[in-house]
Design an enzyme around this catalytic site. Structure first.
Site, short mmCIF file in Angstrom:
data_model
loop_
_atom_site.label_atom_id
_atom_site.label_comp_id
_atom_site.label_asym_id
_atom_site.label_seq_id
_atom_site.Cartn_x
_atom_site.Cartn_y
_atom_site.Cartn_z
CE LYS A 116 -4.12 -1.98 1.73
NZ LYS A 116 -5.33 -1.70 2.47
CD GLU A 200 -4.57 6.44 4.19
OE1 GLU A 200 -5.70 6.10 4.58
OE2 GLU A 200 -4.06 6.06 3.13
CG PHE A 202 -10.56 7.83 10.86
CD1 PHE A 202 -10.58 6.58 10.28
CD2 PHE A 202 -11.71 8.27 11.53
CE1 PHE A 202 -11.71 5.76 10.36
CE2 PHE A 202 -12.83 7.47 11.61
CZ PHE A 202 -12.84 6.21 11.02
CD GLU A 287 -7.50 -2.13 -1.26
OE1 GLU A 287 -6.43 -2.73 -1.07
OE2 GLU A 287 -8.60 -2.61 -0.94
CG ASN A 289 -8.86 -4.24 -5.09
OD1 ASN A 289 -8.00 -4.50 -4.27
ND2 ASN A 289 -10.02 -3.71 -4.74
NE ARG A 291 -9.06 -8.75 -5.86
CZ ARG A 291 -10.08 -8.09 -5.38
NH1 ARG A 291 -11.20 -8.00 -6.06
NH2 ARG A 291 -10.01 -7.49 -4.21
P1 ADP Z 1 -8.18 -3.37 2.97
O1 ADP Z 1 -7.21 -3.62 1.86
O2 ADP Z 1 -7.77 -4.04 4.24
O3 ADP Z 1 -9.59 -3.61 2.59
P2 ADP Z 1 -8.46 -0.47 2.57
O4 ADP Z 1 -7.33 0.47 2.52
O5 ADP Z 1 -9.16 -0.79 1.29
O6 ADP Z 1 -8.01 -1.80 3.32
O7 ADP Z 1 -9.54 0.08 3.60
C1 ADP Z 1 -10.64 -0.70 3.98
C2 ADP Z 1 -11.68 0.15 4.62
O8 ADP Z 1 -11.15 0.80 5.81
C3 ADP Z 1 -12.20 1.29 3.77
O9 ADP Z 1 -13.22 0.87 2.90
C4 ADP Z 1 -12.72 2.21 4.85
O10 ADP Z 1 -13.95 1.70 5.36
C5 ADP Z 1 -11.69 2.10 5.96
N1 ADP Z 1 -10.62 3.11 5.80
C6 ADP Z 1 -9.42 2.95 5.21
N2 ADP Z 1 -8.69 4.09 5.23
C7 ADP Z 1 -9.46 5.02 5.85
C8 ADP Z 1 -9.30 6.43 6.18
N3 ADP Z 1 -8.19 7.10 5.88
N4 ADP Z 1 -10.33 7.04 6.81
C9 ADP Z 1 -11.47 6.38 7.12
N5 ADP Z 1 -11.68 5.07 6.85
C10 ADP Z 1 -10.70 4.39 6.22
#
Ligand code: ADP
Length: 453
Positions: A116, A200, A202, A287, A289, A291
């Site tokens: 990431k 990051e 939040f 992120e 993906n 796929r």
């Molecule tokens: P993973 O790969 O574990 O799914 P992600 O980076 O896609 O992780 O984040 C998964 C979820 O976590 C997001 O859909 C959101 O709900 C929450 N999340 C991630 N980053 C943040 C952020 N900076 N602020 C608020 N929620 C977050």
């Protein structure tokens, strides 16, 4: 074009890929574990190979067995679906070493997006907006405190190797920060063998919006609009739609082009999804993906483009079959992920499906691999199928979803159909007034208990 393709997956996605391959005139090879010998993807494929015992580690993730299956059957290409080996860069390299085409992006791009910190650094340089945060990995409490002060609380500690919502901890004040760091590190080390974490800002009330892109690796890339997947439980998407009710056409065109342009610069091959949190009119990359995704059908319904067909053709070396101008969005589509789980407690409910009657009619699509008499094994994920509806407007799609859910009969096991029957009748859902926390709050405040009473 390939003569024969091996599908290294199971369930509805194996069937989905099989259908695309058949329409392209490609002969299909299914692989399966001993628990899946009666599965639909095995029955419908031209050939099948048993690759191991029930445990996924010994079957669907068993690389030597999959290579042997390609060798025995003469499959020239392998489609990984989603999950299992779909985002394993090493697997893509091993296939290349054996002259088998991996239906997916270049191994270097899979690896880049799987890390990431690296992914964020790369896409930021390519012009994609990111969540404000630390520049790379955080080394110690001291550095973390300084970055958090600058960002302002609350902050979220995230694992660089993270996935499936693991290795993430929120800190609302400096006193919570060192505990959040330590727990995220420990979780990341245990789950992924890598304790690198970053920080990051939040976001309190974001929506989840993701852009579907398609590249040919030769400088062409287009976007196919976005999907909104804000309704989530434990970071798992439950309900997805396209287009997002939160965006207008110009916002859609803008973020789509930002993503397509980044993918052109990267030389990205095949399908990819760029995921964002969206708050106060701003997009923040979380992120990518590399796929096909579970929720891809909503994009197919509004664009008429068969995404798996495109994926296979690109892997075979064909150029993109359409230009950006040829991507036209029609109407609105919604997908519900129906799981073999209790609709209020979410307790898994494997077992025999005694009776099965899927809904039908105009604008209704069911992607599923189950049938009456099929026994859902306890070994894998609990997805029974996806109900996808399409309408000319969001309202029409909602009405169609309501009647399709009421028609859907799956007897013998618990399913989450009643959850969706409740959601489709909820005013917040009907008015698209939700963020990524809405569903958890709804369930925590007894939304389903009231419905069940
Ligand atoms: P993973 O790969 O574990 O799914 P992600 O980076 O896609 O992780 O984040 C998964 C979820 O976590 C997001 O859909 C959101 O709900 C929450 N999340 C991630 N980053 C943040 C952020 N900076 N602020 C608020 N929620 C977050």
């Amino acid at each position: 074009m390939f003569d024969k393709i091996l599908i290294a997956n199971r369930g509805e996605i194996a069937l989905r890929i099989l259908r695309a391959a058949k329409e392209l005139g490609i002969s299909t090879v299914a692989v399966h574990s001993t628990a899946d010998s009666e599965a639909m993807h095995v029955k419908l494929a031209d050939e099948s190979v048993c690759v191991g015992p029930p445990s996924a580690r010994d079957s669907y993730l068993n690389i030597p067995a999959l290579l042997a299956a390609c060798e025995i059957t003469g499959a020239e290409a392998l489609h990984p679906g989603y999950g299992f080996l779909a985002e394993n860069a090493r697997f893509a390299e091993i296939l290349a070493d054996h002259h088998i085409v991996f239906v997916g992006p270049k191994a270097e791009h899979i690896r880049m997006m799987g890390d990431k910190i690296e992914a964020k650094r790369t896409v930021k340089e390519l012009g994609i907006p990111c969540v404000p945060g630390s520049d790379g990995a955080i080394s110690g409490d001291h550095e973390a405190a300084a970055v958090a002060r600058e960002l302002g609380y609350p902050v979220i500690v995230k694992a660089s190797a993270g996935g499936g919502g693991r290795g993430m901890k929120v800190a609302r004040s400096q006193s919570e920060l060192s505990v959040a760091l330590a727990t995220a590190r420990l979780e990341a080390k245990t789950a992924f063998g890598d304790d690198a974490v970053y920080l990051e800002k939040f976001l309190e009330k974001p929506r989840h919006i993701e852009v579907q892109i398609l590249g040919d690796g030769r400088g062409k890339a287009i976007h196919l609009g976005e999907r909104e997947c804000s309704l989530q439980r434990r970071h798992q998407k439950v309900w997805e739609e396209s287009p997002s009710p939160a965006l207008n056409a110009s916002q859609r065109g803008h973020i789509g082009e930002v993503c397509a342009s980044a993918m052109r610069k990267l030389g990205y091959v095949g399908l990819g999804t760029i995921e964002f949190l969206y708050e106060d009119g701003q997009f923040y990359f979380i992120e990518m993906n590399t796929r096909i995704q579970v929720e891809h059908p909503v994009t197919e319904m509004i664009t008429g483009v068969d995404l798996v067909n495109e994926q296979i053709k690109i892997a075979a070396g064909s150029p993109l079959s359409l230009t950006q101008e040829q991507v036209i969005f029609h109407g609105h589509a919604i997908e519900c992920r129906i799981n073999a789980e209790h609709p209020a407690t979410f307790r898994p409910s494997p077992g025999e499906i005694a009776y099965y009657h899927p809904p039908g009619g105009l604008g209704v699509r069911v992607d599923s691999a189950v049938y009456a008499g099929y026994v859902i094994p306890p070994t894998y994920d609990s997805l029974v199928g996806k109900l996808i509806v399409h309408g000319r407007t969001r309202n029409e799609a909602l009405m169609r979803l309501r009647r399709s859910l009421d028609e859907f009969i799956i007897d013998g096991i618990d399913t989450t159909i009643p959850l969706f029957q409740t959601l489709v009748r909820n005013a917040d859902i009907q008015n698209a007034l939700y963020d990524i926390h809405w569903l958890e709050k709804f369930l925590a405040t007894g939304g389903m208990d009231i419905a069940a009473a």
